[in-house]
Enzyme design. Sequence first.
Site, PDB file in Angstrom:
ATOM      1  N   TRP A   8       0.816  -1.230   0.000  1.00 53.59           N
ATOM      2  CA  TRP A   8       0.000   0.000   0.000  1.00 53.59           C
ATOM      3  C   TRP A   8       0.844   1.272   0.000  1.00 53.59           C
ATOM      4  O   TRP A   8       0.318   2.369  -0.121  1.00 53.59           O
ATOM      5  CB  TRP A   8      -0.962  -0.011   1.197  1.00 53.59           C
ATOM      6  CG  TRP A   8      -2.249  -0.705   0.883  1.00 53.59           C
ATOM      7  CD1 TRP A   8      -2.453  -1.625  -0.118  1.00 53.59           C
ATOM      8  CD2 TRP A   8      -3.511  -0.527   1.528  1.00 53.59           C
ATOM      9  NE1 TRP A   8      -3.766  -2.032  -0.120  1.00 53.59           N
ATOM     10  CE2 TRP A   8      -4.444  -1.376   0.878  1.00 53.59           C
ATOM     11  CE3 TRP A   8      -3.957   0.253   2.602  1.00 53.59           C
ATOM     12  CZ2 TRP A   8      -5.777  -1.462   1.254  1.00 53.59           C
ATOM     13  CZ3 TRP A   8      -5.292   0.162   2.979  1.00 53.59           C
ATOM     14  CH2 TRP A   8      -6.184  -0.675   2.318  1.00 53.59           C
ATOM     15  N   LYS A   9       2.165   1.118   0.183  1.00 49.60           N
ATOM     16  CA  LYS A   9       3.050   2.296   0.230  1.00 49.60           C
ATOM     17  C   LYS A   9       2.467   3.326   1.212  1.00 49.60           C
ATOM     18  O   LYS A   9       1.874   2.926   2.214  1.00 49.60           O
ATOM     19  CB  LYS A   9       3.269   2.863  -1.176  1.00 49.60           C
ATOM     20  CG  LYS A   9       3.761   1.763  -2.137  1.00 49.60           C
ATOM     21  CD  LYS A   9       4.247   2.261  -3.453  1.00 49.60           C
ATOM     22  CE  LYS A   9       4.683   1.085  -4.317  1.00 49.60           C
ATOM     23  NZ  LYS A   9       5.271   1.488  -5.573  1.00 49.60           N
ATOM     24  N   HIS A  85      12.922  -1.881  -0.667  1.00 53.19           N
ATOM     25  CA  HIS A  85      12.127  -1.427  -1.815  1.00 53.19           C
ATOM     26  C   HIS A  85      12.890  -0.293  -2.503  1.00 53.19           C
ATOM     27  O   HIS A  85      13.550   0.512  -1.846  1.00 53.19           O
ATOM     28  CB  HIS A  85      10.744  -0.950  -1.347  1.00 53.19           C
ATOM     29  CG  HIS A  85       9.806  -0.735  -2.485  1.00 53.19           C
ATOM     30  ND1 HIS A  85       9.865   0.396  -3.268  1.00 53.19           N
ATOM     31  CD2 HIS A  85       8.812  -1.510  -2.996  1.00 53.19           C
ATOM     32  CE1 HIS A  85       8.945   0.294  -4.223  1.00 53.19           C
ATOM     33  NE2 HIS A  85       8.292  -0.845  -4.079  1.00 53.19           N
ATOM     34  N   GLU A 152      11.773  -6.225  -8.933  1.00 53.37           N
ATOM     35  CA  GLU A 152      10.948  -5.088  -9.355  1.00 53.37           C
ATOM     36  C   GLU A 152      11.827  -4.120 -10.148  1.00 53.37           C
ATOM     37  O   GLU A 152      12.550  -3.309  -9.544  1.00 53.37           O
ATOM     38  CB  GLU A 152      10.399  -4.342  -8.133  1.00 53.37           C
ATOM     39  CG  GLU A 152       9.490  -5.141  -7.241  1.00 53.37           C
ATOM     40  CD  GLU A 152       8.564  -4.234  -6.428  1.00 53.37           C
ATOM     41  OE1 GLU A 152       7.349  -4.366  -6.589  1.00 53.37           O
ATOM     42  OE2 GLU A 152       9.049  -3.396  -5.659  1.00 53.37           O
ATOM     43  N   GLY A 158       4.929   1.783 -11.165  1.00 53.63           N
ATOM     44  CA  GLY A 158       4.001   2.903 -11.296  1.00 53.63           C
ATOM     45  C   GLY A 158       4.001   3.570 -12.656  1.00 53.63           C
ATOM     46  O   GLY A 158       3.483   4.674 -12.803  1.00 53.63           O
ATOM     47  N   SER A 190       3.850  -2.470 -12.130  1.00 53.91           N
ATOM     48  CA  SER A 190       2.717  -2.281 -13.047  1.00 53.91           C
ATOM     49  C   SER A 190       1.913  -3.559 -13.296  1.00 53.91           C
ATOM     50  O   SER A 190       1.478  -3.804 -14.425  1.00 53.91           O
ATOM     51  CB  SER A 190       3.198  -1.669 -14.374  1.00 53.91           C
ATOM     52  OG  SER A 190       3.690  -0.370 -14.134  1.00 53.91           O
ATOM     53  N   GLY A 211       1.606  -2.730  -6.282  1.00 55.10           N
ATOM     54  CA  GLY A 211       1.452  -1.416  -5.652  1.00 55.10           C
ATOM     55  C   GLY A 211       0.069  -0.854  -5.902  1.00 55.10           C
ATOM     56  O   GLY A 211      -0.912  -1.259  -5.276  1.00 55.10           O
ATOM     57  N   GLY A 212      -0.040   0.079  -6.834  1.00 53.76           N
ATOM     58  CA  GLY A 212      -1.274   0.823  -7.100  1.00 53.76           C
ATOM     59  C   GLY A 212      -2.535  -0.021  -7.177  1.00 53.76           C
ATOM     60  O   GLY A 212      -3.564   0.328  -6.588  1.00 53.76           O
TER      61      GLY A 212
END
Length: 228
Positions: A8-9, A85, A152, A158, A190, A211-212
Amino acid sequence: MKFIIGNWKMNGSKEEKESMLKSLKGLKTKNKVVLCLPFTLLCGENHGITIGAQDVSNHDNGAYTGDISAKMLKDTGAEYVIVGHSERRLYHFETNEIVKQKATMAIKNGIIPIVCIGETMEEKNSGHTIAVIKKMLLESIPDSGEYIVAYEPRWAIGTGLTPSESEIVTAVKSVFDALPNPMPILYGGSVNADNAQDIVSIPYVDGLLIGGASLKSDTFLPIIKSVK
Ligand code: 13P
Protein backbone atom coordinates in the site's frame (compact mmCIF):
# COMPACT_ATOMS: atom_id res chain seq x y z
CA MET A 1 -0.13 -21.59 -4.77
CA LYS A 2 1.19 -18.19 -5.78
CA PHE A 3 1.98 -15.22 -3.54
CA ILE A 4 -0.17 -12.15 -4.20
CA ILE A 5 1.28 -9.40 -2.05
CA GLY A 6 -0.13 -5.89 -1.95
CA ASN A 7 2.11 -2.96 -1.04
CA TRP A 8 0.00 0.00 0.00
CA LYS A 9 3.05 2.30 0.23
CA MET A 10 2.07 5.65 1.89
CA ASN A 11 -1.64 5.22 1.34
CA GLY A 12 -4.69 4.12 3.27
CA SER A 13 -6.97 5.04 6.16
CA LYS A 14 -8.45 2.81 8.89
CA GLU A 15 -11.70 2.81 6.94
CA GLU A 16 -10.00 1.74 3.70
CA LYS A 17 -8.14 -1.05 5.50
CA GLU A 18 -11.37 -2.29 7.09
CA SER A 19 -13.16 -2.30 3.76
CA MET A 20 -10.32 -4.13 1.96
CA LEU A 21 -9.98 -6.78 4.67
CA LYS A 22 -13.70 -7.42 4.63
CA SER A 23 -13.69 -8.01 0.86
CA LEU A 24 -10.62 -10.26 1.13
CA LYS A 25 -12.16 -12.30 3.91
CA GLY A 26 -15.01 -13.55 1.75
CA LEU A 27 -12.72 -14.51 -1.13
CA LYS A 28 -12.00 -18.15 -1.99
CA THR A 29 -8.47 -18.49 -3.36
CA LYS A 30 -5.64 -20.99 -3.17
CA ASN A 31 -3.15 -18.12 -3.47
CA LYS A 32 -1.33 -16.70 -0.46
CA VAL A 33 -2.60 -13.14 -0.12
CA VAL A 34 -0.65 -10.68 2.03
CA LEU A 35 -1.32 -6.99 2.56
CA CYS A 36 1.74 -4.85 3.39
CA LEU A 37 0.29 -1.84 5.19
CA PRO A 38 1.76 1.42 6.47
CA PHE A 39 2.84 1.24 10.13
CA THR A 40 -0.24 3.22 11.23
CA LEU A 41 -2.58 0.46 10.02
CA LEU A 42 -0.75 -2.61 11.32
CA CYS A 43 -2.50 -2.81 14.69
CA GLY A 44 -6.15 -3.69 15.09
CA GLU A 45 -8.47 -6.33 13.71
CA ASN A 46 -7.13 -8.10 10.63
CA HIS A 47 -10.03 -10.51 10.03
CA GLY A 48 -7.63 -13.42 9.60
CA ILE A 49 -5.87 -11.77 6.64
CA THR A 50 -2.06 -12.02 6.60
CA ILE A 51 -0.48 -8.65 7.22
CA GLY A 52 2.99 -7.34 6.48
CA ALA A 53 4.92 -4.09 6.92
CA GLN A 54 6.91 -2.05 4.39
CA ASP A 55 10.08 -1.37 6.34
CA VAL A 56 11.85 -2.27 9.57
CA SER A 57 14.78 -0.87 11.52
CA ASN A 58 18.17 -2.54 11.17
CA HIS A 59 18.65 -2.02 14.93
CA ASP A 60 17.32 -4.09 17.83
CA ASN A 61 15.96 -1.23 19.96
CA GLY A 62 17.06 2.05 21.52
CA ALA A 63 17.56 5.69 20.57
CA TYR A 64 16.42 5.62 16.93
CA THR A 65 13.63 8.20 16.87
CA GLY A 66 10.87 7.36 14.44
CA ASP A 67 12.09 3.87 13.66
CA ILE A 68 10.15 0.63 14.21
CA SER A 69 11.95 -2.55 15.27
CA ALA A 70 11.25 -6.08 14.06
CA LYS A 71 10.17 -7.00 17.59
CA MET A 72 7.58 -4.19 17.50
CA LEU A 73 6.36 -5.42 14.11
CA LYS A 74 5.99 -8.92 15.47
CA ASP A 75 3.91 -7.45 18.28
CA THR A 76 1.40 -6.05 15.74
CA GLY A 77 0.90 -9.48 14.17
CA ALA A 78 2.82 -8.66 10.98
CA GLU A 79 4.20 -11.83 9.39
CA TYR A 80 6.10 -10.29 6.48
CA VAL A 81 8.10 -7.12 5.89
CA ILE A 82 9.28 -5.56 2.64
CA VAL A 83 12.96 -4.57 2.83
CA GLY A 84 15.02 -2.62 0.32
CA HIS A 85 12.13 -1.43 -1.82
CA SER A 86 13.56 0.82 -4.54
CA GLU A 87 11.67 3.80 -3.08
CA ARG A 88 13.54 3.31 0.20
CA ARG A 89 16.85 2.76 -1.55
CA LEU A 90 16.24 5.95 -3.56
CA TYR A 91 14.65 8.33 -1.02
CA HIS A 92 16.26 7.00 2.17
CA PHE A 93 19.64 6.02 0.74
CA GLU A 94 19.37 2.41 1.90
CA THR A 95 22.40 0.39 0.81
CA ASN A 96 22.56 -3.35 0.21
CA GLU A 97 24.37 -3.63 3.55
CA ILE A 98 21.51 -1.93 5.42
CA VAL A 99 18.93 -4.00 3.54
CA LYS A 100 20.73 -7.19 4.57
CA GLN A 101 20.79 -6.02 8.21
CA LYS A 102 17.03 -5.33 8.05
CA ALA A 103 16.30 -8.73 6.51
CA THR A 104 18.44 -10.42 9.16
CA MET A 105 16.67 -8.53 11.95
CA ALA A 106 13.27 -9.57 10.57
CA ILE A 107 14.24 -13.24 10.48
CA LYS A 108 15.65 -13.07 14.02
CA ASN A 109 12.20 -11.91 15.16
CA GLY A 110 10.16 -14.46 13.23
CA ILE A 111 9.12 -12.22 10.34
CA ILE A 112 9.68 -13.16 6.69
CA PRO A 113 11.50 -10.40 4.78
CA ILE A 114 10.63 -9.67 1.15
CA VAL A 115 13.95 -8.47 -0.27
CA CYS A 116 13.50 -6.15 -3.27
CA ILE A 117 15.96 -5.76 -6.12
CA GLY A 118 15.72 -4.22 -9.58
CA GLU A 119 17.56 -2.22 -12.21
CA THR A 120 17.02 1.33 -13.44
CA MET A 121 16.12 2.12 -17.06
CA GLU A 122 19.70 3.34 -17.68
CA GLU A 123 21.11 0.05 -16.35
CA LYS A 124 18.68 -1.89 -18.52
CA ASN A 125 19.48 0.15 -21.62
CA SER A 126 23.21 -0.34 -21.15
CA GLY A 127 22.72 -4.12 -20.92
CA HIS A 128 23.60 -4.39 -17.24
CA THR A 129 20.33 -5.76 -15.81
CA ILE A 130 21.63 -9.19 -14.81
CA ALA A 131 24.92 -7.97 -13.32
CA VAL A 132 23.10 -5.24 -11.36
CA ILE A 133 20.38 -7.46 -9.90
CA LYS A 134 22.80 -10.27 -9.04
CA LYS A 135 25.04 -7.90 -7.08
CA MET A 136 22.04 -6.36 -5.29
CA LEU A 137 20.70 -9.83 -4.51
CA LEU A 138 23.88 -11.35 -3.15
CA GLU A 139 24.69 -8.29 -1.04
CA SER A 140 21.11 -7.84 0.29
CA ILE A 141 19.92 -11.34 1.24
CA PRO A 142 20.41 -12.67 4.76
CA ASP A 143 23.00 -15.40 5.41
CA SER A 144 20.37 -17.87 6.60
CA GLY A 145 16.66 -18.26 7.23
CA GLU A 146 13.56 -18.06 5.11
CA TYR A 147 12.94 -15.04 2.87
CA ILE A 148 11.28 -13.99 -0.38
CA VAL A 149 12.94 -12.10 -3.24
CA ALA A 150 10.97 -9.53 -5.25
CA TYR A 151 12.31 -8.56 -8.67
CA GLU A 152 10.95 -5.09 -9.36
CA PRO A 153 12.55 -3.22 -12.25
CA ARG A 154 12.57 0.43 -11.11
CA TRP A 155 11.38 1.63 -14.49
CA ALA A 156 8.30 -0.62 -14.29
CA ILE A 157 7.08 0.71 -10.94
CA GLY A 158 4.00 2.90 -11.30
CA THR A 159 4.69 3.56 -14.97
CA GLY A 160 2.36 1.13 -16.75
CA LEU A 161 5.46 -0.39 -18.38
CA THR A 162 6.37 -4.05 -17.88
CA PRO A 163 9.32 -6.07 -19.14
CA SER A 164 8.71 -8.62 -21.88
CA GLU A 165 8.18 -12.25 -20.90
CA SER A 166 11.71 -13.12 -22.02
CA GLU A 167 13.18 -10.21 -20.02
CA ILE A 168 11.33 -11.41 -16.91
CA VAL A 169 12.35 -15.04 -17.33
CA THR A 170 16.00 -14.10 -17.91
CA ALA A 171 16.08 -11.88 -14.82
CA VAL A 172 14.17 -14.21 -12.54
CA LYS A 173 16.14 -17.29 -13.64
CA SER A 174 19.37 -15.44 -12.88
CA VAL A 175 18.02 -14.78 -9.37
CA PHE A 176 17.00 -18.43 -9.01
CA ASP A 177 20.47 -19.60 -10.12
CA ALA A 178 22.27 -17.16 -7.81
CA LEU A 179 20.29 -17.99 -4.66
CA PRO A 180 22.20 -20.23 -2.25
CA ASN A 181 18.90 -22.00 -1.38
CA PRO A 182 15.63 -21.97 -3.29
CA MET A 183 13.33 -19.16 -2.08
CA PRO A 184 10.13 -17.80 -3.63
CA ILE A 185 10.71 -15.12 -6.28
CA LEU A 186 8.08 -12.48 -7.01
CA TYR A 187 7.70 -10.03 -9.87
CA GLY A 188 6.58 -6.45 -9.18
CA GLY A 189 5.98 -3.39 -11.36
CA SER A 190 2.72 -2.28 -13.05
CA VAL A 191 0.88 -5.53 -12.36
CA ASN A 192 -2.86 -5.42 -13.10
CA ALA A 193 -5.73 -7.84 -13.72
CA ASP A 194 -4.87 -8.00 -17.44
CA ASN A 195 -1.23 -9.08 -17.06
CA ALA A 196 -1.21 -10.91 -13.68
CA GLN A 197 -1.95 -14.43 -14.92
CA ASP A 198 0.52 -14.13 -17.82
CA ILE A 199 3.27 -12.97 -15.46
CA VAL A 200 2.76 -15.69 -12.84
CA SER A 201 2.82 -18.28 -15.63
CA ILE A 202 6.42 -17.32 -16.45
CA PRO A 203 8.89 -19.97 -15.22
CA TYR A 204 10.50 -19.21 -11.84
CA VAL A 205 7.84 -16.57 -10.95
CA ASP A 206 6.20 -17.57 -7.65
CA GLY A 207 3.96 -14.56 -7.24
CA LEU A 208 3.40 -10.84 -7.54
CA LEU A 209 4.16 -7.69 -5.53
CA ILE A 210 1.50 -5.14 -6.38
CA GLY A 211 1.45 -1.42 -5.65
CA GLY A 212 -1.27 0.82 -7.10
CA ALA A 213 -3.66 -1.97 -8.07
CA SER A 214 -3.70 -3.35 -4.49
CA LEU A 215 -5.24 -0.19 -3.03
CA LYS A 216 -8.85 -0.79 -4.04
CA SER A 217 -10.80 -4.03 -3.95
CA ASP A 218 -12.16 -3.45 -7.45
CA THR A 219 -8.62 -3.69 -8.86
CA PHE A 220 -7.02 -6.04 -6.28
CA LEU A 221 -9.69 -8.76 -6.17
CA PRO A 222 -9.73 -9.34 -9.95
CA ILE A 223 -5.96 -9.91 -9.81
CA ILE A 224 -6.30 -12.47 -7.01
CA LYS A 225 -9.14 -14.21 -8.86
CA SER A 226 -7.28 -14.20 -12.20
CA VAL A 227 -4.20 -15.97 -10.80
CA LYS A 228 -4.67 -19.72 -11.13
P1 13P B 1 3.02 -0.63 -8.97
O1 13P B 1 2.26 -1.95 -8.96
O2 13P B 1 2.17 0.55 -8.58
O3 13P B 1 3.79 -0.44 -10.24
O4 13P B 1 4.12 -0.73 -7.80
C1 13P B 1 4.93 -1.84 -7.71
C2 13P B 1 5.64 -1.81 -6.41
O5 13P B 1 6.48 -0.96 -6.18
C3 13P B 1 5.27 -2.83 -5.42
O6 13P B 1 6.18 -2.87 -4.37
